[in-house]
Structures are given as structure tokens and as C-alpha cells.
Design a protein around this motif. Structure first.
Motif, mmCIF file in Angstrom:
data_model
loop_
_atom_site.group_PDB
_atom_site.id
_atom_site.type_symbol
_atom_site.label_atom_id
_atom_site.label_comp_id
_atom_site.label_asym_id
_atom_site.label_seq_id
_atom_site.Cartn_x
_atom_site.Cartn_y
_atom_site.Cartn_z
ATOM 1 N N ALA A 54 0.864 -1.187 0.000
ATOM 2 C CA ALA A 54 0.000 0.000 0.000
ATOM 3 C C ALA A 54 0.894 1.228 0.000
ATOM 4 O O ALA A 54 2.025 1.190 0.486
ATOM 5 N N THR A 55 0.393 2.317 -0.580
ATOM 6 C CA THR A 55 1.098 3.591 -0.509
ATOM 7 C C THR A 55 0.717 4.262 0.800
ATOM 8 O O THR A 55 -0.476 4.411 1.110
ATOM 9 N N LEU A 56 1.714 4.679 1.560
ATOM 10 C CA LEU A 56 1.483 5.249 2.886
ATOM 11 C C LEU A 56 1.843 6.731 2.911
ATOM 12 O O LEU A 56 2.668 7.179 2.108
ATOM 13 N N PRO A 57 1.220 7.492 3.830
ATOM 14 C CA PRO A 57 0.231 7.077 4.829
ATOM 15 C C PRO A 57 -1.098 6.737 4.176
ATOM 16 O O PRO A 57 -1.453 7.291 3.132
ATOM 17 N N ALA A 58 -1.831 5.817 4.804
ATOM 18 C CA ALA A 58 -3.092 5.376 4.212
ATOM 19 C C ALA A 58 -4.113 5.085 5.299
ATOM 20 O O ALA A 58 -3.771 4.601 6.387
ATOM 21 N N VAL A 59 -5.365 5.386 4.977
ATOM 22 C CA VAL A 59 -6.480 4.926 5.796
ATOM 23 C C VAL A 59 -6.715 3.455 5.446
ATOM 24 O O VAL A 59 -6.882 3.111 4.274
ATOM 25 N N LEU A 60 -6.678 2.590 6.441
ATOM 26 C CA LEU A 60 -6.886 1.166 6.187
ATOM 27 C C LEU A 60 -8.377 0.842 6.160
ATOM 28 O O LEU A 60 -9.228 1.695 6.334
ATOM 29 N N GLY A 61 -8.668 -0.433 5.922
ATOM 30 C CA GLY A 61 -10.051 -0.895 5.845
ATOM 31 C C GLY A 61 -10.514 -1.036 4.409
ATOM 32 O O GLY A 61 -10.228 -0.182 3.559
ATOM 33 N N HIS A 62 -11.185 -2.142 4.123
ATOM 34 C CA HIS A 62 -11.676 -2.400 2.765
ATOM 35 C C HIS A 62 -12.987 -3.171 2.766
ATOM 36 O O HIS A 62 -13.601 -3.336 1.726
ATOM 37 N N GLU A 63 -13.402 -3.660 3.929
ATOM 38 C CA GLU A 63 -14.611 -4.476 4.054
ATOM 39 C C GLU A 63 -15.670 -3.624 4.756
ATOM 40 O O GLU A 63 -15.700 -3.539 5.976
ATOM 41 N N GLY A 64 -16.519 -2.954 3.971
ATOM 42 C CA GLY A 64 -17.430 -2.003 4.583
ATOM 43 C C GLY A 64 -18.758 -1.886 3.888
ATOM 44 O O GLY A 64 -18.976 -2.387 2.782
ATOM 45 N N ALA A 65 -19.655 -1.186 4.562
ATOM 46 C CA ALA A 65 -20.983 -0.892 4.010
ATOM 47 C C ALA A 65 -21.464 0.418 4.601
ATOM 48 O O ALA A 65 -21.050 0.816 5.700
ATOM 49 N N GLY A 66 -22.329 1.099 3.866
ATOM 50 C CA GLY A 66 -22.815 2.367 4.372
ATOM 51 C C GLY A 66 -23.917 2.946 3.519
ATOM 52 O O GLY A 66 -24.575 2.233 2.745
ATOM 53 N N GLU A 67 -24.076 4.249 3.648
ATOM 54 C CA GLU A 67 -25.170 4.970 2.989
ATOM 55 C C GLU A 67 -24.590 6.033 2.052
ATOM 56 O O GLU A 67 -23.691 6.784 2.441
ATOM 57 N N VAL A 68 -25.084 6.082 0.848
ATOM 58 C CA VAL A 68 -24.619 7.062 -0.130
ATOM 59 C C VAL A 68 -25.072 8.459 0.297
ATOM 60 O O VAL A 68 -26.237 8.674 0.641
ATOM 61 N N VAL A 69 -24.124 9.411 0.271
ATOM 62 C CA VAL A 69 -24.462 10.786 0.642
ATOM 63 C C VAL A 69 -24.344 11.752 -0.531
ATOM 64 O O VAL A 69 -24.918 12.841 -0.502
ATOM 65 N N ALA A 70 -23.598 11.373 -1.579
ATOM 66 C CA ALA A 70 -23.469 12.247 -2.746
ATOM 67 C C ALA A 70 -22.998 11.416 -3.933
ATOM 68 O O ALA A 70 -22.300 10.410 -3.770
ATOM 69 N N VAL A 71 -23.388 11.850 -5.148
ATOM 70 C CA VAL A 71 -22.965 11.149 -6.367
ATOM 71 C C VAL A 71 -22.514 12.172 -7.401
ATOM 72 O O VAL A 71 -22.960 13.329 -7.403
ATOM 73 N N GLY A 72 -21.623 11.726 -8.300
ATOM 74 C CA GLY A 72 -21.147 12.586 -9.370
ATOM 75 C C GLY A 72 -22.184 12.779 -10.459
ATOM 76 O O GLY A 72 -23.189 12.048 -10.539
ATOM 77 N N ASP A 73 -21.912 13.737 -11.332
ATOM 78 C CA ASP A 73 -22.879 14.126 -12.364
ATOM 79 C C ASP A 73 -23.201 13.001 -13.338
ATOM 80 O O ASP A 73 -24.305 12.955 -13.896
#
Length: 362
Positions: A54-73
Motif C-alpha cells: 500500500a502507498t502510505l500514509p493510508a487509511v486502512l479498511g476495505h470491508e465495509g458498508a454504508g449509505e450514499v451521501v453524494a454522487v457525481g454528475d
């Protein structure tokens, strides 16, 4: 600004838990997701130890779920408020691997994760990267449109998080890589979180014999609960094999990530059998196989990346199995924890004392 867990250097034993990390703004083809649950996976630990790059510094974590708050055009099919699983290997849809029906081999977006920072610290320019381009140990992330899979709102976020890595890796190894048929004999080397998913997959697929091999006997009752028919340690493995499958097993899954475990799995496979390598071993390790035996016993050794899953296809299948009561997700979750407990969860994982720990963001 939001909370996020940052790794600064390979070899660090703990993550830097910060509250001043912000994801980059979504581009026209991107989605911003508020992470509601994220699993603590052994691959996160592998980045900390340098087994996975991985390229560091990095936020770890890859196994997740959530709620969409914004989308691109240019984003279609996803809108704010949708519940999603994070797909850490989104496919581009146009490369040779995608065209040949192997989207799990596409490296377009994963490759970008090594050169494109996905977060900024404070008011600075983006300079913090994201593990696999995701970084789900953060309250909010920005990922490509194909990096999210929409799910029904009634699927608990902590269940959906596991649908992003551990479950597809294990179930996919059975359903996709091995294409296991009813009545087959199976051995699983390693009864951790992914190993238990392999065991569940083998049970669902109708395997007649499922041997769970793990030196830690404390894991054996859990393996039996999830569908194993027998258990063994390395010490009694030869006797158990002689009793259950004297000619060897049809499918042997290695889910440890060590060269010695691969060699053990190879020894368990029968003539015409196959070894499915699911665990990620350090690149410095070497596997010794008998090439004469490889040919004349007709054995096969296969790698299984992400269970060869296409999450667009497979996540709905796995959700259906869960709804039907055939896939147990609840008992895979050992602990539900707060963000502030993340470093304790990593230490617990390193000691092998948990199946899956899930961080729940408020």
C-alpha cells in the motif's frame, strides 16, 4: 472533517486514530459513502506487516458498508440514501479481463489506489491514501461508481460489510473457483473467518465430507457449528485422512496464507483433486511441490482472488442465501465495537482470538 484510522509506516503496531481526515470530493463518476459498518479483516493486518502493499500514509479498511451521501454528475443507478456494500476491486468493464468475464482480475482502479490520494488531513492537499482505494476505517469515503453494490435497506450494515470481502472470498472460492458439486469431499486448512465461510459454502453446495484442519482446537467446535463434519489438528491429520479419505480429498482449500499450509493442503488432495489457495502468503515464502506427482496424480493448484466474484452478480445471491436461512452471518461476528476500540480489535485479530470484529460508526 471526520474520524479515520491511518497507518503511517509498515511495522506500526497501532493505527493513528484521527478526527481531522476528509475524503476527496466526488468526481463525475464517483460516489461518496458514509460508512456505517466495517469489518476488521486479516488483510488489514497484512498491510500493517507489509505482506500486502500500500502507498502510505493510508487509511486502512476495505470491508465495509454504508449509505450514499453524494454522487457525481455522470453516476446512474445510485442515489443519495441508498445502502451499499463497498467493492474493493471495482472493474472497469472494458479491459481484457472484464471482457473475458473475469472482473475480479481487473486492476484499473486498484492500480490507481497506489498513486491517487483519497483523503486530506486538515486543510492540506490530498496526501493520505486509501487501502485498495477504499479506506473503510473512515467515516466517509469517495469511491468509483463501480465500487459500490446497492443492497436492500433491511440488510443490517454489519452483515452487509462482511459481504464486501470475507464472505465473497470464502463462498466464491467454493461456488466460483471450485464449482463444487454435491457429494464432493472437502478439506479446509484454516478455520478462521474466511475458512468458516468456505466451510459454509461447502455445506450449502452439498459436500458429503468437510474436514476442518486447524492446530487451535478451540476453533474446532465453531467449525462444526458452521458445517464441518470432522476436525483435525496437524498432529492427527494423517490418521483422520486415512479414515475419511484414504485416496485424498476432491477439493482442499488453503485459508491460512503460509507456504507450509499450502503444502499441507497439497498433501491432502487426492488424484485428480485440486488445491484452492485462498490465503495470501508473504511473497518471500516458497512452496515446494513434487512436479512428478503433480503431473501423474493429475492434481491442480489454483489461486482464488476475491473468490473469483463479480459482486454485482454474487452479492444478491449471498443475500438470498441469508434470507433463506442457509447462510449464517450473525455468528461470524465476534464483536461489535466502536471506532475508539479499533486498535484493540487489531491486537485481538493478531492473537487469533476473533472470527470477525465489526466497527459500527454512530
Amino acid at each position: 472533517m471526520a474520524r479515520a484510522a491511518v497507518l503511517h509506516a509498515v511495522g506500526d503496531k497501532t493505527l493513528d486514530l484521527r478526527d481531522d481526515i476528509t475524503p476527496i470530493d466526488p468526481g463525475p463518476d464517483d460516489v461518496r459513502v458514509r460508512i456505517r459498518a466495517t469489518g476488521v479483516c486479516h488483510s488489514d493486518l497484512s498491510v500493517m506487516t507489509g505482506v500486502l502493499p500500500a502507498t502510505l500514509p493510508a487509511v486502512l479498511g476495505h470491508e465495509g458498508a454504508g449509505e450514499v451521501v453524494a454522487v457525481g454528475d455522470r453516476v446512474t443507478g445510485i442515489r443519495p440514501g441508498d445502502h451499499v456494500v463497498i467493492n474493493w476491486t471495482p472493474n472497469c468493464g472494458v479491459c481484457g479481463y472484464c471482457d473475458s468475464g473475469r472482473p475480479y482480475l481487473c486492476t484499473v482502479f486498484v492500480g490507481r489506489a497506489f498513486r491517487d490520494a483519497k483523503f486530506r488531513q486538515g486543510d492540506a492537499d490530498p496526501g493520505v491514501y486509501a487501502m485498495a482505494g477504499c479506506g473503510t476505517f473512515a467515516e466517509e469515503i469517495t469511491v468509483p461508481r463501480l465500487g459500490v453494490i446497492k443492497i436492500a435497506d433491511d440488510v443490517p450494515f454489519e452483515y452487509a460489510a462482511l459481504l464486501g470481502c470475507g464472505l465473497p472470498t470464502g463462498l466464491g472460492a467454493v461456488f466460483n473457483t471450485a464449482a463444487l458439486r454435491p457429494g464432493a469431499t472437502v478439506a479446509v486448512v484454516g478455520a478462521g473467518g474466511v475458512g468458516l465461510s468456505v466451510i459454509q459454502g461447502a455445506r450449502i453446495a452439498g459436500a458429503s465430507t468437510i474436514l476442518a484442519v486447524d492446530p487451535n482446537t478451540a476453533k474446532h467446535p465453531t467449525a462444526l457449528d458452521f458445517g464441518a463434519t470432522h476436525t483435525a489438528t496437524l498432529d492427527d491429520l494423517a490418521d483422520v485422512k486415512a479414515e475419511l479419505a484414504p485416496r485424498g480429498f476432491d477439493h482442499v482449500f488453503e485459508v491460512v496464507g503460509r507456504a507450509a499450509a499450502i503444502e499441507t493442503a497439497y498433501g491432502l488432495a487426492g488424484r485428480g483433486g485440486e488445491v484452492i489457495v485462498v490465503g495470501v502468503a508473504p511473497g518471500s515464502e516458497k512452496v515446494t511441490l513434487n512436479p512428478f506427482q503433480l503431473v501423474f496424480d493429475g492434481k491442480t493448484v489454483k489461486g482464488s482472488l476475491y473468490g473469483e466474484c463479480d459482486l454485482v452478480r454474487d452479492v444478491p445471491r449471498f443475500v438470498n442465501l441469508w434470507r433463506a436461512g442457509r447462510l449464517d452471518i450473525e455468528r461470524l461476528i465476534t464483536r461489535r465495537i466502536r471506532f475508539e476500540e479499533l486498535n484493540d480489535a487489531i491486537a485481538t485479530l493478531e492473537r487469533g482470538e476473533a472470527i470477525r470484529q465489526v466497527v459500527l460508526f454512530d
